[in-house]
Design an enzyme around this catalytic site. Structure first.
Site, PDB file in Angstrom:
ATOM      1  N   GLU A  62       3.465   9.335  -4.166  1.00  0.00           N
ATOM      2  CA  GLU A  62       2.017   9.123  -4.127  1.00  0.00           C
ATOM      3  C   GLU A  62       1.249  10.344  -3.619  1.00  0.00           C
ATOM      4  O   GLU A  62       1.622  10.953  -2.621  1.00  0.00           O
ATOM      5  CB  GLU A  62       1.714   7.928  -3.225  1.00  0.00           C
ATOM      6  CG  GLU A  62       0.262   7.522  -3.238  1.00  0.00           C
ATOM      7  CD  GLU A  62       0.073   6.100  -2.744  1.00  0.00           C
ATOM      8  OE1 GLU A  62      -0.031   5.195  -3.590  1.00  0.00           O
ATOM      9  OE2 GLU A  62       0.048   5.889  -1.510  1.00  0.00           O
ATOM     10  N   LYS A  64      -1.790  11.173  -1.817  1.00  0.00           N
ATOM     11  CA  LYS A  64      -2.669  10.428  -0.907  1.00  0.00           C
ATOM     12  C   LYS A  64      -3.109  11.368   0.211  1.00  0.00           C
ATOM     13  O   LYS A  64      -2.332  11.712   1.088  1.00  0.00           O
ATOM     14  CB  LYS A  64      -1.874   9.247  -0.347  1.00  0.00           C
ATOM     15  CG  LYS A  64      -2.557   8.424   0.710  1.00  0.00           C
ATOM     16  CD  LYS A  64      -1.573   7.324   1.141  1.00  0.00           C
ATOM     17  CE  LYS A  64      -2.093   6.444   2.214  1.00  0.00           C
ATOM     18  NZ  LYS A  64      -1.106   5.408   2.579  1.00  0.00           N
ATOM     19  N   LYS A 125      -4.386   4.122  -8.541  1.00  0.00           N
ATOM     20  CA  LYS A 125      -4.319   3.373  -7.275  1.00  0.00           C
ATOM     21  C   LYS A 125      -5.727   3.273  -6.682  1.00  0.00           C
ATOM     22  O   LYS A 125      -6.301   4.250  -6.230  1.00  0.00           O
ATOM     23  CB  LYS A 125      -3.381   4.118  -6.302  1.00  0.00           C
ATOM     24  CG  LYS A 125      -3.182   3.415  -4.963  1.00  0.00           C
ATOM     25  CD  LYS A 125      -1.969   2.508  -4.993  1.00  0.00           C
ATOM     26  CE  LYS A 125      -1.693   1.905  -3.623  1.00  0.00           C
ATOM     27  NZ  LYS A 125      -0.994   2.802  -2.718  1.00  0.00           N
ATOM     28  N   GLU A 174       0.189  -6.374  -6.885  1.00  0.00           N
ATOM     29  CA  GLU A 174       0.595  -6.238  -5.486  1.00  0.00           C
ATOM     30  C   GLU A 174       0.387  -7.547  -4.726  1.00  0.00           C
ATOM     31  O   GLU A 174      -0.700  -8.111  -4.714  1.00  0.00           O
ATOM     32  CB  GLU A 174      -0.226  -5.122  -4.832  1.00  0.00           C
ATOM     33  CG  GLU A 174       0.051  -4.942  -3.355  1.00  0.00           C
ATOM     34  CD  GLU A 174      -0.721  -3.773  -2.784  1.00  0.00           C
ATOM     35  OE1 GLU A 174      -0.519  -2.643  -3.269  1.00  0.00           O
ATOM     36  OE2 GLU A 174      -1.530  -3.988  -1.880  1.00  0.00           O
ATOM     37  N   ASN A 194       3.768  -5.362  -0.944  1.00  0.00           N
ATOM     38  CA  ASN A 194       3.232  -4.366  -0.012  1.00  0.00           C
ATOM     39  C   ASN A 194       3.707  -4.688   1.398  1.00  0.00           C
ATOM     40  O   ASN A 194       3.487  -5.786   1.901  1.00  0.00           O
ATOM     41  CB  ASN A 194       1.694  -4.365  -0.072  1.00  0.00           C
ATOM     42  CG  ASN A 194       1.104  -3.125   0.571  1.00  0.00           C
ATOM     43  OD1 ASN A 194       1.796  -2.368   1.249  1.00  0.00           O
ATOM     44  ND2 ASN A 194      -0.175  -2.908   0.367  1.00  0.00           N
ATOM     45  N   GLU A 224       6.366  -1.346  -1.633  1.00  0.00           N
ATOM     46  CA  GLU A 224       5.300  -0.379  -1.371  1.00  0.00           C
ATOM     47  C   GLU A 224       5.055  -0.207   0.123  1.00  0.00           C
ATOM     48  O   GLU A 224       4.977  -1.187   0.850  1.00  0.00           O
ATOM     49  CB  GLU A 224       3.987  -0.864  -2.001  1.00  0.00           C
ATOM     50  CG  GLU A 224       4.066  -1.235  -3.465  1.00  0.00           C
ATOM     51  CD  GLU A 224       2.786  -1.925  -3.921  1.00  0.00           C
ATOM     52  OE1 GLU A 224       1.703  -1.505  -3.494  1.00  0.00           O
ATOM     53  OE2 GLU A 224       2.877  -2.889  -4.675  1.00  0.00           O
ATOM     54  N   SER A 225       4.917   1.028   0.539  1.00  0.00           N
ATOM     55  CA  SER A 225       4.467   1.405   1.891  1.00  0.00           C
ATOM     56  C   SER A 225       5.539   1.294   2.975  1.00  0.00           C
ATOM     57  O   SER A 225       6.389   0.414   2.958  1.00  0.00           O
ATOM     58  CB  SER A 225       3.263   0.565   2.345  1.00  0.00           C
ATOM     59  OG  SER A 225       2.215   0.654   1.430  1.00  0.00           O
TER      60      SER A 225
END
Length: 268
Positions: A62, A64, A125, A174, A194, A224-225
Site C-alpha cells: 500500500e 499510504k 482505497k 471489507e 480489517n 488487512e492492516s
C-alpha cells in the site's frame, strides 16, 4: 473516543458534492466512457483476485503517506517512485490511498503510478459511498475498489458492487466484525477482514483468525492492516486460508519501501 469513521464519512459527503461542482456527474460519465474506450474496455492491471490467488506471497503493498492515527508516515513519498518500486520488488497487487484530508492521497496518484509503468492490479482505497466515486476510480486506472461494510447499508453496498462490475472493476468488500458478515452473501470478488477497528483505529491481527471461519469456503480472503511479521502471513495463509495480505505502514515507514517489501518477501 469519537468515532473516526463517522467523521470521515460525513466529511466525504461534503467532499463529493464539492467535486461534483467542479466536474459534473454527466461530464464524469463521459470522461470515464472515453477512458474505457481508449483501453478497449479492459481494466488496467487485470484481475486483482486472480493475481492474489495465483501468487505465492499475496502481498498487496500500500502507498499510504498519512493516517488519522499516526499522522504523516512518509510525507515526501512519491507516487511516481514507490508504487513502481513495489511492483519491481515482488508485490502481487497495490493499494493506493486516494482520500485527501485524512490520508494525504489523491486520485492522481493512481494515474501517476500507471504513467510510470505500474501494470499490476491497483486497488482504489477510499471511503466509497457514491457511484460518482466509482467513475473516479475507473477513470484514474484502478483495477478494483474497496467497499467498507461499516460505511454502507447492505442495499447501498449491493448497488455499488453492481456498478463497479459494470465498469469492469472488481470489489474488495471489507468487514470487521460479526455485524458485517451478512454482507458476505453479496458475493464480492474478494472478502477482506480489517484487523483495524475503523471507529477507534485499534489494531488486532487475531481478528482475521477469529472471523475467517465465518467466511464462505473457497473464496479469496484478504487480511488487512497490522501485519508486520512474515510468520503472521504464513499463519494467516495456512490456518486462515487467506490469499491476500494488505500492508502499508510496515513498508512506508522504512527509508526505502520497495526494498523493505523485498526483504519481507525473502523471509516468507
Amino acid at each position: 473516543m469519537a468515532d473516526i469513521l463517522e467523521e470521515i464519512v460525513a466529511h466525504k459527503r461534503i467532499e463529493i458534492e464539492q467535486r461534483k461542482r467542479f466536474i459534473q456527474p454527466r461530464q464524469m460519465i463521459t470522461l470515464t466512457e472515453q477512458k474505457m474506450q481508449e483501453n478497449g474496455g479492459k481494466v488496467m492491471g487485470g484481475s486483482m483476485k486472480e493475481a492474489l490467488v495465483n501468487s505465492e506471497t499475496g502481498i498487496i503493498a500500500e502507498f499510504k503517506r498519512k493516517s488519522p492515527s499516526k499522522g504523516w508516515i512518509k510525507e515526501e513519498g512519491k507516487p511516481s517512485i514507490i508504487p513502481l518500486s513495489y511492483q519491481k520488488n515482488g508485490a502481487s497487487a497495490l493499494s493506493i490511498l486516494t482520500d485527501i484530508d485524512y490520508f494525504g492521497g489523491y486520485d492522481e496518484y493512481i494515474q501517476e503510478a500507471r504513467h510510470v509503468g505500474v501494470s499490476i492490479p491497483i486497488l482504489y482505497k477510499n471511503f466509497v459511498i457514491e457511484e460518482y466515486q466509482l467513475l473516479q476510480a475507473r477513470y484514474c486506472g484502478a483495477s478494483a475498489v474497496l467497499l467498507i461494510a461499516a460505511c454502507l447499508s447492505k442495499e447501498e453496498c449491493k448497488r455499488l458492487m453492481n456498478m463497479a462490475h459494470q465498469l469492469g472493476m472488481e470489489v474488495l468488500l471489507e468487514m470487521h466484525n460479526e455485524r458485517d458478515f451478512e454482507y458476505a452473501e453479496l458475493e464480492p470478488d474478494m472478502y477482506g477482514i480489517n484487523n483495524r477497528n475503523l471507529g477507534t483505529f485499534v489494531t488486532d491481527v487475531e481478528n482475521s483468525f477469529r472471523l475467517a471461519e465465518k467466511l464462505p469456503k473457497n473464496v479469496c480472503r484478504v487480511s488487512e492492516s497490522g501485519i508486520s511479521n512474515p510468520l503472521t502471513v504464513r499463519r494467516l495463509r495456512e490456518e486462515g486460508g487467506f490469499r491476500g495480505f494488505l500492508m502499508g505502514e510496515q513498508f512506508m515507514k522504512q527509508a526505502d519501501p520497495g526494498i523493505a517489501l523485498q526483504e519481507f518477501i525473502s523471509k516468507l
